[in-house]
Design a protein around this motif. Structure first.
Motif, PDB file in Angstrom:
ATOM      1  N   SER A   1       0.829  -1.201   0.000  1.00 34.44           N
ATOM      2  CA  SER A   1       0.000   0.000   0.000  1.00 34.44           C
ATOM      3  C   SER A   1       0.862   1.249   0.000  1.00 34.44           C
TER       4      SER A   1
ATOM      5  N   ALA B   1      -0.540   4.196   0.766  1.00 34.92           N
ATOM      6  CA  ALA B   1      -1.232   5.158   1.631  1.00 34.92           C
ATOM      7  C   ALA B   1      -0.804   4.931   3.075  1.00 34.92           C
TER       8      ALA B   1
ATOM      9  N   SER C   1      -3.007   3.595   6.395  1.00 39.46           N
ATOM     10  CA  SER C   1      -4.282   3.072   5.922  1.00 39.46           C
ATOM     11  C   SER C   1      -4.484   1.617   6.282  1.00 39.46           C
ATOM     12  N   GLN C   2      -3.596   1.042   7.104  1.00 39.60           N
ATOM     13  CA  GLN C   2      -3.769  -0.335   7.537  1.00 39.60           C
ATOM     14  C   GLN C   2      -3.138  -0.508   8.912  1.00 39.60           C
TER      15      GLN C   2
ATOM     16  N   GLN D   1      -7.799  -2.750   6.610  1.00 37.05           N
ATOM     17  CA  GLN D   1      -7.329  -1.873   5.541  1.00 37.05           C
ATOM     18  C   GLN D   1      -8.456  -0.914   5.189  1.00 37.05           C
ATOM     19  N   SER D   2      -8.144   0.362   5.264  1.00 42.25           N
ATOM     20  CA  SER D   2      -9.165   1.396   5.152  1.00 42.25           C
ATOM     21  C   SER D   2      -8.793   2.402   4.080  1.00 42.25           C
ATOM     22  N   PRO D   3      -9.802   2.955   3.396  1.00 41.49           N
ATOM     23  CA  PRO D   3      -9.526   4.031   2.448  1.00 41.49           C
ATOM     24  C   PRO D   3      -9.200   5.347   3.147  1.00 41.49           C
ATOM     25  N   THR D   4      -9.386   5.376   4.460  1.00 43.18           N
ATOM     26  CA  THR D   4      -9.113   6.587   5.238  1.00 43.18           C
ATOM     27  C   THR D   4      -7.942   6.330   6.182  1.00 43.18           C
ATOM     28  N   PRO D   5      -7.244   7.369   6.616  1.00 45.42           N
ATOM     29  CA  PRO D   5      -6.071   7.184   7.485  1.00 45.42           C
ATOM     30  C   PRO D   5      -6.449   6.644   8.860  1.00 45.42           C
TER      31      PRO D   5
END
Length: 392
Positions: free
Chosen positions: A128, A130, A133-134, A197-201
């Motif tokens: 990832s 980002a 994000s996980q 695991q997220s699309p946001t922080p």
């Protein structure tokens, strides 16, 4: 993409009904969305399998991870009996789950088996781009006595790009048995891990609020969780020299607000919780204390603990750089023993920093798992960890 969250809590005596009511309350607030996953904490007064059945029935069999604890935390307050559920939903949110027993006998094997079960998710986390994000949500038997080793091995097995956060499952100070669960499966002496695991922080804050009360002491002899000698003399005798009113009889009360602090390279202290003395003058702790390290006897007050909880929250929120969808709190059960009814004030201080409308769940844990600002995850005692999931 936006992550939505809602919580539910119940103190119904019937195990299935308590699980169902807490999950139904959380999931109904997400309507018309269905829950992507659930995180639940219970207390040991319940039949854990029945609680899980109730949660699953009320949540359309959404992926579930949780454990029992020394108490639960919700927006409504703190309780030593009950069930609390956090429901999350997002189109891009993903929770991969692992569950392995045997952490007392072989913590490194359990860590490796969990990494095997979660290999695909950990590979995705490593790839990832980002940051934040996980994370690996880790709920492990707090009575195993091997959690320092487990966290060390799990950190290596999971890799540096999937930070760990969580706590030790516990009971109501019976020190007999704890439970961990994933979906329909409930075990003891194990570890439940969810790679979220997220699309946001996401952000993690860890603080304790304890300060040195005496000069540093060298741990000249120790083995596992037992400190035999400080500065070359029996450990308890050294304690009595520094605190003349200390006796074997009042030692348990003394250590509630006088833990041990081990200085770390970043200037912080890693806290260890003394448990009891032995006739040979040794002191047994909840977690291991290495030989040849410097140890300080620490002290604190309710206000220093409250301030630490607020600072942990601020650090977690700073990492997400926006409003939180939810907070998950891992607060050491020994802080609950010290604070008593004021434990609710600590949670209220956290909520005031995050916003009173932010969904909050948590557990009073038998040890906490989190990374400091630098380095891998550590096993903490008498510490509060705040895990913030970003909203957008």
């Amino acid at each position: 993409m936006t992550t939505h969250a809602a919580t539910g809590a119940s103190q119904i005596e019937h195990s299935y009904n308590a699980g169902f009511a807490a999950a139904e309350q959380a999931c109904s607030q997400l309507a018309p969305h269905s829950p992507t996953c659930l995180i639940a904490f219970t207390t040991d007064t319940y039949d854990q399998a029945a609680v899980v059945q109730g949660i699953r029935a009320a949540s359309q069999q959404a992926p579930l991870i949780g454990c029992c604890a020394g108490g639960i935390i919700s927006n409504a307050g703190t309780y030593t009996n009950g069930v609390v559920v956090l429901a999350l939903t997002s189109d891009a949110l993903k929770l991969d789950l692992g569950l392995v027993a045997g952490v007392k006998a072989d913590p490194s094997k359990v860590a490796d088996q969990l990494a095997d079960q979660l290999e695909s998710a950990l590979d995705q986390a490593a790839g990832s781009q980002a940051a934040g994000s996980q994370a690996a949500l880790v709920l492990v038997d707090g009575l195993a006595g091997t959690l320092t080793d487990f966290v060390q091995h799990a950190t290596a097995a999971f890799g540096p790009l999937c930070p760990m956060v969580g706590g030790g499952a516990g009971d109501s100070f019976q020190f007999k048995q704890t439970y961990q669960f994933v979906n329909d499966q409930v075990i003891s002496d194990g570890a439940a891990v969810g790679v979220l695991q997220s699309p946001t922080p996401m952000g993690i804050g860890v603080q304790h609020g304890w300060e040195p009360a005496a000069r540093g002491l060298v741990v000249t002899r120790s083995e596992g969780t037992i400190i035999y000698e400080l500065d070359g003399r029996p450990a308890f005798a050294v304690y009595q020299e520094l605190f003349p009113d200390l006796t074997v009889e009042n030692f348990g009360r003394f250590v509630i607000d006088h833990p041990i602090g081990l200085p770390q390279i970043n200037g912080e202290f890693l806290i260890r919780d003394p448990l009891r003395t032995h006739p040979d003058g040794s002191i047994e702790c909840i977690a291991s204390v290495p030989k040849n390290v410097v140890a300080h006897i620490m002290h604190g007050s309710p206000e220093t603990l409250f301030n630490a909880a607020q600072l942990a929250t601020k650090r977690a929120l700073a990492a997400i750089d926006g409003p939180p969808a939810a907070l998950i709190i891992f607060d050491c059960v020994s802080r609950l023993a010290m604070l008593g009814d004021e434990a609710a004030t600590e949670v209220q201080r956290i909520r005031e920093v995050a916003g009173l409308d932010v969904p909050v769940v948590g557990m009073f844990s038998f040890g906490e798992i989190a990374a400091a600002e630098t380095g891998g995850a550590l096993f903490h005692n008498k510490t509060v960890v705040v895990y913030a999931i970003g909203q957008a």
